[in-house]
Enzyme design. Structure first.
Site, PDB file in Angstrom:
ATOM      1  N   HIS A   1      -3.491   4.054  -6.343  1.00  0.00           N
ATOM      2  CA  HIS A   1      -2.323   3.847  -5.452  1.00  0.00           C
ATOM      3  C   HIS A   1      -1.435   2.523  -5.714  1.00  0.00           C
ATOM      4  O   HIS A   1      -0.372   2.504  -5.425  1.00  0.00           O
ATOM      5  CB  HIS A   1      -2.707   3.658  -3.987  1.00  0.00           C
ATOM      6  CG  HIS A   1      -3.444   2.259  -3.643  1.00  0.00           C
ATOM      7  ND1 HIS A   1      -4.663   1.885  -3.963  1.00  0.00           N
ATOM      8  CD2 HIS A   1      -2.842   1.019  -3.041  1.00  0.00           C
ATOM      9  CE1 HIS A   1      -4.949   0.494  -3.626  1.00  0.00           C
ATOM     10  NE2 HIS A   1      -3.575   0.175  -3.092  1.00  0.00           N
TER      11      HIS A   1
ATOM     12  N   HIS B   1      -2.508  -6.739  -6.330  1.00  0.00           N
ATOM     13  CA  HIS B   1      -3.147  -7.438  -5.174  1.00  0.00           C
ATOM     14  C   HIS B   1      -4.417  -6.861  -5.026  1.00  0.00           C
ATOM     15  O   HIS B   1      -5.214  -7.144  -4.275  1.00  0.00           O
ATOM     16  CB  HIS B   1      -2.507  -6.919  -3.833  1.00  0.00           C
ATOM     17  CG  HIS B   1      -2.427  -5.494  -3.561  1.00  0.00           C
ATOM     18  ND1 HIS B   1      -1.575  -4.452  -4.118  1.00  0.00           N
ATOM     19  CD2 HIS B   1      -3.210  -4.798  -2.750  1.00  0.00           C
ATOM     20  CE1 HIS B   1      -1.865  -3.336  -3.442  1.00  0.00           C
ATOM     21  NE2 HIS B   1      -3.029  -3.486  -2.597  1.00  0.00           N
TER      22      HIS B   1
ATOM     23  N   LYS C   1      -0.399   4.644  -1.450  1.00  0.00           N
ATOM     24  CA  LYS C   1      -1.364   5.487  -0.667  1.00  0.00           C
ATOM     25  C   LYS C   1      -0.701   6.805  -0.327  1.00  0.00           C
ATOM     26  O   LYS C   1      -1.480   7.651   0.118  1.00  0.00           O
ATOM     27  CB  LYS C   1      -1.898   4.783   0.376  1.00  0.00           C
ATOM     28  CG  LYS C   1      -2.806   3.706   0.277  1.00  0.00           C
ATOM     29  CD  LYS C   1      -3.592   3.171   1.214  1.00  0.00           C
ATOM     30  CE  LYS C   1      -4.519   1.964   0.371  1.00  0.00           C
ATOM     31  NZ  LYS C   1      -5.526   1.515   1.766  1.00  0.00           N
TER      32      LYS C   1
ATOM     33  N   ASP D   1      -4.843  -9.136   2.463  1.00  0.00           N
ATOM     34  CA  ASP D   1      -5.398  -7.718   2.612  1.00  0.00           C
ATOM     35  C   ASP D   1      -6.828  -7.477   2.943  1.00  0.00           C
ATOM     36  O   ASP D   1      -7.282  -6.732   3.825  1.00  0.00           O
ATOM     37  CB  ASP D   1      -5.042  -7.082   1.281  1.00  0.00           C
ATOM     38  CG  ASP D   1      -5.402  -5.617   1.226  1.00  0.00           C
ATOM     39  OD1 ASP D   1      -5.161  -4.898   2.533  1.00  0.00           O
ATOM     40  OD2 ASP D   1      -5.686  -4.953   0.087  1.00  0.00           O
TER      41      ASP D   1
ATOM     42  N   ASP E   1       0.796  -1.273   0.030  1.00  0.00           N
ATOM     43  CA  ASP E   1      -0.285  -0.163  -0.167  1.00  0.00           C
ATOM     44  C   ASP E   1       0.788   1.208  -0.058  1.00  0.00           C
ATOM     45  O   ASP E   1       0.255   2.340   0.228  1.00  0.00           O
ATOM     46  CB  ASP E   1      -0.946   0.038   1.270  1.00  0.00           C
ATOM     47  CG  ASP E   1      -2.249  -0.750   0.926  1.00  0.00           C
ATOM     48  OD1 ASP E   1      -2.648  -0.945  -0.087  1.00  0.00           O
ATOM     49  OD2 ASP E   1      -3.076  -0.946   2.111  1.00  0.00           O
TER      50      ASP E   1
END
Length: 389
Positions: A266, A290, A241, A319, A238
């Protein structure tokens, strides 16, 4: 054979014995052939990721066998580093070897070639002759009592010089490797902390996803190297982000279509951030994909089924599970029953059935993993990442 303060030399000796007869031919032949075999054997096993003491133990053992000497020892310049010894002579411990290393001055090669000169250098009674070969500022190799009482010749000295040079080179490279590992470790820690600082509501999410993904991969039979790569991908999945506006990322209400498209970016931002870190390029497929779904409705590339990299399919389950198990600004965490219902509904549609089965098989472990923090797993993962070619 022994190493002062450790068992590294014994381990190296066992490895050398396991090399087999084909790897030993030419040891005692002398001349260019023997030297080629000795140096070739050591360079094949000269890994910068190994602790210096391990290579020093192997090198002293190989050189002692090659020269048929009673003792070969590596004496490092730094007092806090171990003296590594192959073979044994009565009274010749680490303190005595350090005295021998400095007894004959500072020339690159020094010899006490008879018992009288050995006594003058304060050598123990059992030392009949010895040679000291310096390796720059790293340390020195000492060869004690060649077989059959023969004096030191050019072959013994030249071979010892080569091995001393290899030890010094490996030691230097290992320090550079350690510095590089520390740097990459710091970068990953900083990036992970930046993700957590960006959104306090998801603090620790990346670490939990990484650990959950590793446990799922273990359940699926993945080897340690691949699990380590997956761990890094989970930590950084991530990272993109960081590039998303706070008002969108932390919005309490539903996202507009435009805001949702912004959130989707992102994964591509993450790839852009990481792509210049060469040692992490192998984790980019997991970072990018993902959020893909088996039915092709995911993003960013609308991949379907097996088109989605397996590491991304594992990360997707890890996730989603952690997200559903955590409180968010717009909802409270879901109950285990609610999570199970959602996972079953998305089985074969959004998520890989095999990964869902793995999650069910190790559900208790996954729940426990969510309580753990950043630790040794990152150190090991960085070590493997740097060591890959």
């Amino acid at each position: 054979m022994y190493a002062e303060g450790s068992g590294r030399a014994r381990q190296a000796f066992c490895e050398e014995r396991e090399a087999g007869p084909a790897d030993r031919s030419g040891d005692a032949a002398g001349g260019d052939e023997g030297e080629h075999v000795v140096i070739g054997r050591l360079t094949r096993r000269m890994k910068i990721s190994d602790p210096p003491g391990r290579f020093q133990a192997l090198a002293t053992n190989v050189l002692r066998a090659s020269l048929a000497a009673e003792v070969v020892a590596w004496v490092p310049v730094e007092d806090h580093e171990d003296v590594v010894v192959s073979g044994e002579v009565v009274g010749l411990g680490s303190k005595a070897l350090r005295l021998l290393a400095s007894a004959l001055g500072r020339d690159p090669v020094r010899m006490a070639d008879n018992p009288e000169s050995a006594r003058a250098a304060h050598a123990p009674e059992a030392v009949r002759r010895f040679a000291v070969v310096a390796a720059g500022t790293a340390g020195a190799l000492i060869v004690v009592n060649p077989a059959e009482g023969r004096p030191f010749g050019s072959l013994e000295i030249e071979r010892t010089q080569y091995v001393a040079s290899l030890i010094a080179t490996q030691s230097h490279n290992a320090r550079v490797y350690a510095d590089l590992k520390d740097l990459l470790f710091g970068i990953i820690r900083a990036l992970t902390a930046a993700i957590d600082a960006k959104d306090p509501y998801t603090s620790g999410h990346s670490e939990r996803v990484a650990r959950i993904a590793v446990r799922l991969a273990e359940e699926l039979g993945w080897p340690p190297q691949k699990r380590s790569d997956l761990y890094l991908a989970g930590l950084l999945h991530d990272i993109g982000k960081i590039g998303i506006d706070d008002e969108v990322l932390k919005k309490h209400g539903p996202l507009s279509p435009q805001e949702y498209r912004r959130i989707q970016q992102h994964v591509e931002i993450g790839v852009t951030i990481l792509q210049d870190l060469k040692k992490l390029r192998h984790i980019l497929p997991g970072v990018r994909h993902h959020h893909e779904s088996l039915d092709g409705t995911g993003y960013p590339d609308h991949l379907e089924g097996d088109e989605i990299p397996i590491e991304a399919r594992i990360l997707a389950v890890a996730d989603s599970f952690d997200a559903m198990s955590s409180n968010r600004p717009y909802r409270k965490r879901l109950s285990p029953m609610q999570i199970d219902e959602i996972l079953e509904k998305g089985r074969g549609v959004q998520w890989d059935p095999a990964v869902i089965d793995a999650l069910k098989a190790c559900r208790m472990d996954v729940e426990a993993i969510r309580q753990k923090g950043l630790g040794e797993s990152l150190i090991g993962a960085v070590d493997l990442a740097i060591g890959r070619r």
